[in-house]
Design a protein around this motif. Structure first.
Motif, PDB file in Angstrom:
ATOM      1  N   SER A   1       0.783  -1.421  -0.023  1.00 57.83           N
ATOM      2  CA  SER A   1      -0.038  -0.133  -0.058  1.00 57.83           C
ATOM      3  C   SER A   1       0.779   1.078   0.185  1.00 57.83           C
ATOM      4  N   PHE A   2       2.068   1.206   0.606  1.00 54.83           N
ATOM      5  CA  PHE A   2       3.070   2.321   0.418  1.00 54.83           C
ATOM      6  C   PHE A   2       3.512   2.556  -0.877  1.00 54.83           C
ATOM      7  N   VAL A   3       3.854   1.341  -1.446  1.00 51.48           N
ATOM      8  CA  VAL A   3       4.306   1.672  -2.745  1.00 51.48           C
ATOM      9  C   VAL A   3       3.414   1.903  -3.775  1.00 51.48           C
ATOM     10  N   ARG A   4       2.273   1.609  -3.710  1.00 47.06           N
ATOM     11  CA  ARG A   4       1.215   2.134  -4.724  1.00 47.06           C
ATOM     12  C   ARG A   4       0.972   3.519  -4.699  1.00 47.06           C
ATOM     13  N   GLY A   5       1.137   4.280  -3.670  1.00 46.01           N
ATOM     14  CA  GLY A   5       1.275   5.710  -3.560  1.00 46.01           C
ATOM     15  C   GLY A   5       2.299   6.244  -4.545  1.00 46.01           C
ATOM     16  N   PHE A   6       3.375   5.566  -4.768  1.00 48.42           N
ATOM     17  CA  PHE A   6       4.601   6.272  -5.630  1.00 48.42           C
ATOM     18  C   PHE A   6       4.140   6.491  -6.967  1.00 48.42           C
ATOM     19  N   ARG A   7       3.084   5.982  -7.546  1.00 48.27           N
ATOM     20  CA  ARG A   7       2.728   6.025  -8.986  1.00 48.27           C
ATOM     21  C   ARG A   7       2.515   7.181  -9.574  1.00 48.27           C
TER      22      ARG A   7
ATOM     23  N   ALA B   1       3.233  12.424   1.191  1.00 46.78           N
ATOM     24  CA  ALA B   1       3.285  12.039   2.610  1.00 46.78           C
ATOM     25  C   ALA B   1       4.044  10.313   2.516  1.00 46.78           C
ATOM     26  N   ASP B   2       3.517   9.576   1.342  1.00 50.08           N
ATOM     27  CA  ASP B   2       3.786   8.100   1.370  1.00 50.08           C
ATOM     28  C   ASP B   2       5.516   8.082   1.242  1.00 50.08           C
ATOM     29  N   GLU B   3       6.013   9.145   0.547  1.00 55.64           N
ATOM     30  CA  GLU B   3       7.514   9.041   0.229  1.00 55.64           C
ATOM     31  C   GLU B   3       8.033   9.406   1.646  1.00 55.64           C
ATOM     32  N   THR B   4       7.413  10.265   2.351  1.00 53.87           N
ATOM     33  CA  THR B   4       8.094  10.791   3.741  1.00 53.87           C
ATOM     34  C   THR B   4       8.158   9.539   4.600  1.00 53.87           C
ATOM     35  N   ILE B   5       6.908   8.616   4.715  1.00 57.24           N
ATOM     36  CA  ILE B   5       6.858   7.560   5.607  1.00 57.24           C
ATOM     37  C   ILE B   5       7.854   6.555   5.326  1.00 57.24           C
ATOM     38  N   VAL B   6       7.870   6.041   3.795  1.00 56.01           N
ATOM     39  CA  VAL B   6       8.784   5.299   3.349  1.00 56.01           C
ATOM     40  C   VAL B   6      10.308   5.428   3.830  1.00 56.01           C
TER      41      VAL B   6
ATOM     42  N   GLU C   1       7.433  -4.263  -1.295  1.00 50.36           N
ATOM     43  CA  GLU C   1       6.653  -5.159  -1.959  1.00 50.36           C
ATOM     44  C   GLU C   1       5.942  -4.347  -3.316  1.00 50.36           C
ATOM     45  N   CYS C   2       5.270  -5.146  -4.160  1.00 53.36           N
ATOM     46  CA  CYS C   2       4.333  -4.684  -5.217  1.00 53.36           C
ATOM     47  C   CYS C   2       4.906  -3.664  -5.818  1.00 53.36           C
ATOM     48  N   VAL C   3       6.028  -3.748  -6.288  1.00 55.90           N
ATOM     49  CA  VAL C   3       6.901  -2.698  -7.267  1.00 55.90           C
ATOM     50  C   VAL C   3       6.570  -2.933  -8.827  1.00 55.90           C
ATOM     51  N   GLU C   4       5.523  -2.316  -9.422  1.00 57.64           N
ATOM     52  CA  GLU C   4       5.040  -2.616 -10.446  1.00 57.64           C
ATOM     53  C   GLU C   4       5.780  -1.754 -11.675  1.00 57.64           C
ATOM     54  N   THR C   5       6.150  -0.466 -11.398  1.00 55.27           N
ATOM     55  CA  THR C   5       6.537   0.575 -12.241  1.00 55.27           C
ATOM     56  C   THR C   5       8.040   0.702 -12.036  1.00 55.27           C
ATOM     57  N   ALA C   6       8.641   1.353 -13.146  1.00 57.26           N
ATOM     58  CA  ALA C   6      10.030   1.683 -13.163  1.00 57.26           C
ATOM     59  C   ALA C   6      10.035   3.128 -12.082  1.00 57.26           C
ATOM     60  N   GLY C   7       8.907   3.826 -12.054  1.00 53.75           N
ATOM     61  CA  GLY C   7       9.079   5.127 -11.363  1.00 53.75           C
ATOM     62  C   GLY C   7       8.896   4.726 -10.107  1.00 53.75           C
ATOM     63  N   GLN C   8       8.424   3.762  -9.422  1.00 55.24           N
ATOM     64  CA  GLN C   8       8.190   3.368  -8.041  1.00 55.24           C
ATOM     65  C   GLN C   8       9.784   2.925  -7.834  1.00 55.24           C
ATOM     66  N   ALA C   9      10.183   2.112  -8.607  1.00 57.24           N
ATOM     67  CA  ALA C   9      11.524   1.547  -8.178  1.00 57.24           C
ATOM     68  C   ALA C   9      12.667   2.707  -8.115  1.00 57.24           C
ATOM     69  N   ALA C  10      12.379   3.639  -8.983  1.00 57.41           N
ATOM     70  CA  ALA C  10      13.422   4.712  -8.931  1.00 57.41           C
ATOM     71  C   ALA C  10      13.371   5.511  -7.569  1.00 57.41           C
ATOM     72  N   ARG C  11      12.237   5.936  -7.270  1.00 53.38           N
ATOM     73  CA  ARG C  11      11.804   6.695  -5.815  1.00 53.38           C
ATOM     74  C   ARG C  11      12.184   5.752  -5.071  1.00 53.38           C
ATOM     75  N   LEU C  12      11.938   4.576  -4.611  1.00 56.20           N
ATOM     76  CA  LEU C  12      12.570   3.525  -3.669  1.00 56.20           C
ATOM     77  C   LEU C  12      13.892   3.605  -3.603  1.00 56.20           C
TER      78      LEU C  12
ATOM     79  N   ARG D   1      15.750   5.848  -4.310  1.00 58.75           N
ATOM     80  CA  ARG D   1      16.290   7.165  -4.047  1.00 58.75           C
ATOM     81  C   ARG D   1      16.028   7.393  -2.508  1.00 58.75           C
ATOM     82  N   VAL D   2      15.257   6.749  -1.881  1.00 55.31           N
ATOM     83  CA  VAL D   2      14.884   6.876  -0.380  1.00 55.31           C
ATOM     84  C   VAL D   2      15.732   5.724   0.327  1.00 55.31           C
TER      85      VAL D   2
END
Length: 605
Positions: free
Chosen positions: A520-526, A536-541, A558-569, A571-572
């Protein structure tokens, strides 16, 4: 009216009454006078009938019963006097007695008394020995019938509510299902509202059974009023019954469809939600109602009640104070669950389970660092089933211990095989889900030690995943088991982190190595769906990752579905990712093709 007959045999001496001169034989005139006097003076109504069915003689009691003089009854057809021809079976038995082929006939007849009232009588016919005549006796059994009716009413009705009880309800239900009248003007359908009161036990416990009984009686009155107002059922309305405790039923014969039943259920809910005033006590209750409506053809009383009971359970599970209509699809799912439960244990022995593996990818390099083992059930009837279809069942019935042991052994053996097949590549660890019941109901530490020794897999290449709610409050045996596994070198991961109690205190006292962030945290990165991500999702993660790293833990998203999500993860500072961006869960040979491939997928800079 009913009739019974008895087989041939000698007539008892008590019926030897030679009341006609033609049968006097060797008897003296004095004996004949005595018999005739007894016959005439007897309180039991009696008549002598010849083989043609005509009355030869009748005593005063018989004549009084029919409102006539004894002489006026002679030569009349006995069958007409007591209505023996009204029923074919009784009429046939009567003729057999007259012909001497049957020893006795006893039947019940309802006759009209000369004063106008009806009475129930028991008619008995038996041959007179040494004669061609038959003795008929007629006894007034109205009082006995009334007593039987009163006793039956008491037996078939609830003393508290005066409603029909469970026995009468099932008698009426069975009769409705078996009735042939559906073919002549009926709808051929039947409906049932099965309900119980929410919180009735609390009323009994706090206010006493006397108040509880008053409440039940008041509920019964409102249910009866609802049934009378709906007024669809045949025989003057629906049957309202108390089945026991706080359970009631409204049976709708000749139902016109689910809409009718739904209207009835709604009216019942509305009626019961109004407060009850009971001798100074003002009470408010609600009810949960299961509603079933179906064709009578092919429906049994047992099947209808099972469906109603299941639907009532759904109504309670869905929040109470509501009505729920029987859903065949939902019921099929329940039946499937029962079928799975009964076959789960032997399925392990039959080898119906298989493992697939989903890669855990290093977010910096894109290399496969590990895999999560996911069990599948290749069911012979239902096809391939995902874990969410059967793991909960396995935890409930305890078969998770046997299944979990098989998963652990199979996963460790496979991880060791990959290591042997790819000696030049960095070894891949395998992550296995563990249910809390496995910790309590089995020697998990002993199982893990034995399987690692058996397969040759290093402890560092095994990761055990437990949910956050499972490890919360761990103490005693579970804590000791987790500590022993950690001391052995096995890694402990907290799965779905952030969705449970989120009490961070346990991270400092449990031997945890890895946090797996809930999807649920990762889905907010899309960004991909056009919606602006929630900052807020990125701040929490980011905060969770920093906390985990300070505690010496690694973090998997978990639930990494896009390259954009992977890049932000990345980065943090998140360590590894898992999801469809890299791969779905696949067979072991597909994982073998990924080992040593770097990067697994081109990642954005």
């Amino acid at each position: 009216m009913s009739g019974t007959s008895e087989g041939p045999g000698p007539a008892p001496d008590s019926v030897r009454s030679p009341v006609t001169e033609r049968d006097s034989g060797s008897r003296t005139a004095s004996e004949l006078r005595d018999y005739r006097a007894a016959f005439n003076a007897a309180h039991l109504a009696m008549a002598v009938v010849d083989r043609e069915g005509l009355v030869v003689a009748a005593n005063h009691a018989f004549a009084t019963l029919l409102g006539a003089e004894p002489a006026a009854l002679v030569e009349q057809a006995a069958a007409d006097l007591v209505d023996l021809a009204a029923e074919a079976r009784t009429w046939h038995a009567y003729l057999e007695v007259l012909r001497g082929r049957q020893a006795r006939l006893r039947c019940t007849r309802r006759l009209k008394h000369p004063d106008g009232h009806s009475m129930w009588t028991e008619v008995t016919l038996a041959p007179v020995p040494d004669s061609r005549n038959v003795l008929m006796s007629v006894a007034d059994v109205s009082d006995r019938r009334d007593l039987q009716a009163r006793l039956r009413h008491l037996q078939m009705h609830d003393p508290v509510t005066r409603l029909p009880n469970r026995a009468l309800f099932f008698e009426r239900l069975s009769a409705a299902l078996e009735s042939s009248s559906y073919g002549s003007g009926g709808t051929g359908r039947i409906g049932l509202c099965y309900l119980d009161l929410d919180g009735f036990k609390a009323v009994n416990d706090t206010l006493g059974h006397r108040v509880g009984d008053r409440l039940l009686a008041a509920v019964a009155a409102r249910l009866t009023q609802c049934a009378d107002q709906s007024g669809y059922g045949r025989s003057g309305g629906h049957l309202v019954a108390r089945l026991g405790g706080d359970e009631f039923a409204l049976l709708v014969e000749d139902s016109t469809g689910t809409e009718q039943l739904a209207d009835l259920a709604k009216s019942v809910l509305a009626a019961l939600q109004k407060p009850f005033d009971l001798a100074g006590q003002r009470l408010s209750v609600s009810a949960s109602i299961g509603v079933v409506e179906r064709a009578t053809a092919g429906t049994s009383a047992t099947g209808l009640m099972q469906a109603a009971d299941t639907t009532l359970y759904w109504a309670k599970a869905d929040g109470k104070a509501r009505w729920t209509l029987f859903d065949p699809e939902r019921n099929a799912h329940r039946m499937t669950r029962q079928a799975l439960s009964s076959t789960l244990r032997p399925a392990v022995e039959r080898g119906e389970f298989a493992l697939e593996y989903q890669p855990l990818v290093d977010l910096e390099s894109g290399a496969v660092r590990g895999v999560e083992a996911l069990v599948r059930w290749n069911h012979p009837q239902f096809g391939t089933l995902a874990p969410n279809r059967f793991i909960g069942i396995a935890e409930e019935d305890g078969s998770i211990v046997q299944l979990g042991r098989w998963v652990l052994r199979t996963a460790c053996r496979q991880a060791r095989q990959w290591q042997l097949d790819h000696p030049a590549a960095a070894p891949v660890f395998v992550s296995v889900n563990v249910a809390v019941r496995q910790v309590w109901d089995s020697d998990l530490v002993g199982d893990v030690a034995g399987i690692l020794a058996e397969t040759g897999l290093a402890p560092q290449l095994l990761q055990l995943e437990l949910t956050e709610s499972a490890v919360m409050g761990s103490a005693g045996r579970p804590l000791q088991a987790l500590q022993a596994l950690s001391d052995m070198g096995v890694r402990i991961a907290i799965d779905d982190f952030g969705t449970g109690y989120s009490n961070l205190a346990y991270l400092s006292r449990l031997p945890v190595s890895v946090l797996k962030l809930d999807g649920s945290f990762v889905r907010g990165f899309r960004y991909d769906d056009g919606a602006h991500p929630n900052p807020a999702d990125e701040t929490i993660v980011e905060a969770l990752v920093q906390l985990a790293h300070r505690l010496g833990l690694t973090v998997t998203a978990e639930c990494v579905e896009t390259a954009g999500q992977a890049a932000r993860l990345r980065r943090v500072g998140c360590d590894t990712g898992q999801g469809w961006l890299y791969s779905r869960a696949v067979a072991p040979d597909r994982i073998a093709a990924m080992i040593g491939v770097c990067p697994l997928r081109d990642l954005p800079a």
